[in-house]
Scaffold this motif. Sequence first.
Motif, short mmCIF file in Angstrom:
data_model
loop_
_atom_site.label_atom_id
_atom_site.label_comp_id
_atom_site.label_asym_id
_atom_site.label_seq_id
_atom_site.Cartn_x
_atom_site.Cartn_y
_atom_site.Cartn_z
N MET A 156 0.79 -1.20 0.00
CA MET A 156 0.00 0.00 0.00
C MET A 156 0.84 1.27 0.00
N PRO A 157 2.01 1.33 0.70
CA PRO A 157 2.80 2.56 0.71
C PRO A 157 3.25 2.94 -0.70
N HIS A 158 3.45 1.95 -1.55
CA HIS A 158 3.89 2.23 -2.91
C HIS A 158 2.80 3.00 -3.66
N LYS A 159 1.54 2.61 -3.45
CA LYS A 159 0.42 3.29 -4.12
C LYS A 159 0.29 4.73 -3.63
N LYS A 160 0.56 4.95 -2.34
CA LYS A 160 0.49 6.32 -1.80
C LYS A 160 1.57 7.21 -2.43
N THR A 161 2.75 6.66 -2.64
CA THR A 161 3.84 7.42 -3.25
C THR A 161 3.47 7.81 -4.67
N ILE A 162 2.92 6.88 -5.42
CA ILE A 162 2.50 7.15 -6.79
C ILE A 162 1.42 8.21 -6.81
N LEU A 163 0.47 8.13 -5.89
CA LEU A 163 -0.62 9.11 -5.81
C LEU A 163 -0.07 10.51 -5.49
N VAL A 164 0.89 10.59 -4.58
CA VAL A 164 1.49 11.88 -4.23
C VAL A 164 2.21 12.49 -5.45
N PHE A 165 2.99 11.68 -6.16
CA PHE A 165 3.68 12.18 -7.35
C PHE A 165 2.70 12.60 -8.43
N ALA A 166 1.63 11.85 -8.61
CA ALA A 166 0.62 12.21 -9.61
C ALA A 166 -0.02 13.55 -9.26
N CYS A 167 -0.30 13.77 -7.96
CA CYS A 167 -0.88 15.05 -7.53
C CYS A 167 0.10 16.20 -7.77
N LEU A 168 1.41 15.96 -7.49
CA LEU A 168 2.41 16.99 -7.72
C LEU A 168 2.51 17.35 -9.20
N ILE A 169 2.49 16.35 -10.04
CA ILE A 169 2.56 16.60 -11.49
C ILE A 169 1.34 17.39 -11.95
N LEU A 170 0.17 17.04 -11.43
CA LEU A 170 -1.06 17.75 -11.79
C LEU A 170 -0.98 19.21 -11.34
N LEU A 171 -0.48 19.46 -10.13
CA LEU A 171 -0.36 20.83 -9.63
C LEU A 171 0.64 21.65 -10.47
N VAL A 172 1.77 21.04 -10.81
CA VAL A 172 2.77 21.74 -11.62
C VAL A 172 2.18 22.07 -12.99
N THR A 173 1.45 21.14 -13.58
CA THR A 173 0.83 21.37 -14.89
C THR A 173 -0.18 22.51 -14.83
N ILE A 174 -1.02 22.53 -13.82
CA ILE A 174 -2.01 23.59 -13.67
C ILE A 174 -1.31 24.93 -13.44
N PHE A 175 -0.29 24.95 -12.59
CA PHE A 175 0.44 26.18 -12.30
C PHE A 175 1.12 26.72 -13.56
N THR A 176 1.75 25.84 -14.33
CA THR A 176 2.43 26.24 -15.57
C THR A 176 1.42 26.78 -16.58
N ALA A 177 0.29 26.13 -16.70
CA ALA A 177 -0.74 26.60 -17.62
C ALA A 177 -1.22 27.99 -17.23
N GLN A 178 -1.38 28.24 -15.93
CA GLN A 178 -1.82 29.55 -15.45
C GLN A 178 -0.78 30.63 -15.78
N ILE A 179 0.50 30.33 -15.57
CA ILE A 179 1.56 31.29 -15.88
C ILE A 179 1.57 31.60 -17.37
N ASN A 180 1.47 30.56 -18.20
CA ASN A 180 1.48 30.77 -19.64
C ASN A 180 0.27 31.54 -20.13
N LYS A 181 -0.83 31.41 -19.45
CA LYS A 181 -2.05 32.13 -19.82
C LYS A 181 -1.87 33.63 -19.56
N GLU A 182 -1.10 33.97 -18.53
CA GLU A 182 -0.91 35.37 -18.18
C GLU A 182 0.11 36.06 -19.09
#
Length: 173
Positions: free
Chosen positions: A1-27
């Motif tokens: 189970m800890p392995h799945k939590k690590t993958i979920l955390v990384f997926a959330c980080l990638i999603l946040l970075v993608t959203i943040f980058t898209a917002q910067i590029n929009k501005e």
Amino acid sequence: MPHKKTILVFACLILLVTIFTAQINKEKPDRKKSSSYMPVIEEPLEEVMAKDKAQKSEIMERQMKLLNERYDLAKNVTSEVTMSKGKPLPVGPTARLNGLTWEQLAAMLPDAIKEKNIFPYLPLPHPNHPVGGMIFTQAQIKLLPRLKRFDLDFDLPDHFLPEFPSPIFFNNT
């Protein structure tokens, strides 16, 4: 189970970075991507040619001064040995040692020569580095006149150059 939590955390980080980058590029204002290549000539060719022709004597004088500071350019050739077509070979050394003798230089260790910056055969700079390009010998220009430059002349004396055109040798064995 800890392995799945690590993958979920990384997926959330990638999603946040993608959203943040898209917002910067929009501005940012939508700009055309520039090339890494810069234009070579920004002025009309006639102006560039006129400027280069006007600077030619100054540039060639500076280059010849450098050559004469570093080397003895006198025609010192031998008739005992010639190139394959009969051109006499230059004999030397040609480098100016500025206060040293060849014996003193030969006795020095390579590190000492490097440290004192007294190596006699340093690379030569292009006479007009910002413009650059090939500079052809008079023998080449006689054969192919389209090679003549309006802004520079070849700077090394003919007696230092190999025969032209260069001979081609075949091994028939």
